[in-house]
Design a protein around this motif. Structure first.
Motif, mmCIF file in Angstrom:
data_model
loop_
_atom_site.group_PDB
_atom_site.id
_atom_site.type_symbol
_atom_site.label_atom_id
_atom_site.label_comp_id
_atom_site.label_asym_id
_atom_site.label_seq_id
_atom_site.Cartn_x
_atom_site.Cartn_y
_atom_site.Cartn_z
ATOM 1 N N ASP A 98 -6.186 -27.036 -29.316
ATOM 2 C CA ASP A 98 -6.461 -25.751 -29.929
ATOM 3 C C ASP A 98 -7.535 -25.911 -31.006
ATOM 4 O O ASP A 98 -8.569 -25.256 -30.972
ATOM 5 N N LYS A 99 -7.304 -26.835 -31.965
ATOM 6 C CA LYS A 99 -8.286 -27.061 -33.022
ATOM 7 C C LYS A 99 -8.254 -28.479 -33.586
ATOM 8 O O LYS A 99 -8.920 -28.765 -34.573
ATOM 9 N N GLU A 100 -7.508 -29.382 -32.976
ATOM 10 C CA GLU A 100 -7.254 -30.683 -33.588
ATOM 11 C C GLU A 100 -8.051 -31.829 -32.989
ATOM 12 O O GLU A 100 -7.759 -32.996 -33.254
ATOM 13 N N GLN B 143 -20.844 -29.758 -31.832
ATOM 14 C CA GLN B 143 -20.307 -28.400 -31.934
ATOM 15 C C GLN B 143 -21.182 -27.462 -31.136
ATOM 16 O O GLN B 143 -22.410 -27.507 -31.225
ATOM 17 N N ASP C 210 -16.125 -20.810 -30.899
ATOM 18 C CA ASP C 210 -16.840 -22.044 -31.218
ATOM 19 C C ASP C 210 -16.024 -23.238 -30.754
ATOM 20 O O ASP C 210 -14.794 -23.250 -30.831
ATOM 21 N N CYS C 211 -16.728 -24.257 -30.294
ATOM 22 C CA CYS C 211 -16.077 -25.386 -29.642
ATOM 23 C C CYS C 211 -16.590 -26.693 -30.230
ATOM 24 O O CYS C 211 -17.792 -26.855 -30.439
ATOM 25 N N GLU C 212 -15.673 -27.592 -30.526
ATOM 26 C CA GLU C 212 -16.028 -28.945 -30.955
ATOM 27 C C GLU C 212 -15.698 -29.926 -29.831
ATOM 28 O O GLU C 212 -14.627 -29.846 -29.221
ATOM 29 N N SER D 118 -11.923 -29.043 -28.972
ATOM 30 C CA SER D 118 -11.202 -28.035 -29.750
ATOM 31 C C SER D 118 -11.783 -26.683 -29.410
ATOM 32 O O SER D 118 -12.974 -26.441 -29.650
ATOM 33 N N SER D 119 -10.957 -25.785 -28.839
ATOM 34 C CA SER D 119 -11.493 -24.468 -28.484
ATOM 35 C C SER D 119 -10.369 -23.527 -28.081
ATOM 36 O O SER D 119 -10.247 -23.156 -26.921
ATOM 37 N N ARG D 120 -9.518 -23.156 -28.996
ATOM 38 C CA ARG D 120 -8.461 -22.170 -28.773
ATOM 39 C C ARG D 120 -7.813 -22.337 -27.408
ATOM 40 O O ARG D 120 -7.795 -21.434 -26.579
#
Length: 298
Positions: free
Chosen positions: A12-14, A36, A44-46, A61-63
């Motif tokens: 999700d974001k970790e 990113q 937004d995506c990492e 990381s992208s929801r």
């Protein structure tokens, strides 16, 4: 040998936090890149790359609407022929991964290993730690492992036969089948097998439907790094079994395993030209290398 297939974990974001944690826990491990990208359908995506004892893994990381399950885990061999302190090391790594995690099989002695444990870490990703000897044909220290359960229960033999027929430089390694009397596991199903695809080792196991309530999903995928459009076309045609799952190079095969069929240069292009690559990639189901090269002026 160049690693052609890499696991990818969708958080999700970790993603960056998890990658840095793993790199600190395992010996000879490090984060290799961070990128990113903005404006994807998930926001937004990492993207982060890291190496565990020399083995490359990616994380996003992208929801994520999905959560990792033990259907795909990473098996790590602690081999005293590589590390004289392997017995100490497996205990140390286990201790770190267990913090705020979930023990699936305690670190203990089993018939198949004098020291083995399976743990789901605090980020939800699963690891199998094995103290192993150097006997027999050499195996790498890090091996992705597939667990066939739920609707895919007892499909490990069929699925691995399919993968062996599809991928190049492929061969079967060991096979251990469930004997009679190990219910609810089916007699003759794969207790364990290992095999190579593109020269890389993987493992697979069957589990019973009665003991597991999870399945493969997009939270963990396998990235196939392709040298050219011909390879992308080949793997796409043979692996994609659910057209609705096709997006931006992602496919799902007939056993539920998710794959990303991407060109070898994708991470570099995403890092160097995110504003040009991302809009073009979002139009695609199958990746078309020529269209991406045109978008970045190659």
């Amino acid at each position: 040998m160049k690693q052609r297939i890499s696991p990818c974990i969708w958080f999700d974001k970790e993603a960056i936090e998890a990658a840095e944690f793993y790199a600190s826990v395992f010996p000879n491990s490090n984060v290799t890149f961070k990128t990113q990208i903005k404006g994807t359908p998930s926001g937004d995506c990492e993207i982060v790359g890291f190496r565990i004892m020399g083995f490359g893994i990616q994380a996003i990381s992208s929801r994520s609407p999905y959560k990792p399950t033990p259907s795909i885990s990473i098996m790590v061999n602690f081999d005293p022929s590589h590390d004289k302190d392997a017995r100490i090391r497996i205990n140390e790594v286990w201790e770190h991964l267990s913090i705020d995690g979930k023990i699936l099989m305690p670190l203990d002695q089993y018939e198949f290993s004098e020291r083995y444990g399976w743990v789901e870490d605090k980020y939800g990703f699963s690891w199998q730690l094995v103290y192993t000897g150097p006997e027999g044909e050499g195996r790498p220290l890090v091996i992705p492992a597939l667990l066939f359960v739920s609707e895919m229960c007892d499909k490990a033999e069929e699925a691995t036969d399919f993968y062996l027929s599809l991928f190049r430089n492929a061969k079967r390694g060991a096979i251990a089948r469930y004997p009679a009397g190990m219910e609810p596991n089916k007699e003759g199903a794969f207790m364990f097998t290992d095999f190579t695809l593109e020269g890389q080792w993987f493992a697979a196991m069957d589990g019973s439907t009665d003991m597991h309530d999870f399945a493969f999903n997009e939270a963990i995928s396998l990235v196939v790094n392709c040298e050219d459009q011909m390879e992308i076309d080949y793997y796409w045609a043979n692996l994609s079994a659910f057209p609705k799952a096709e997006q931006c190079g992602w496919v799902r095969d007939k056993y539920g395993v998710s794959w990303q069929i991407l060109p070898t240069s994708m991470n570099k292009w995403m890092s160097d030209h995110p504003d040009k690559i991302v809009p073009e990639m979002l139009k695609m189901r199958k990746i078309i290398i020529a269209d991406l090269e045109r978008a970045i002026g190659l």
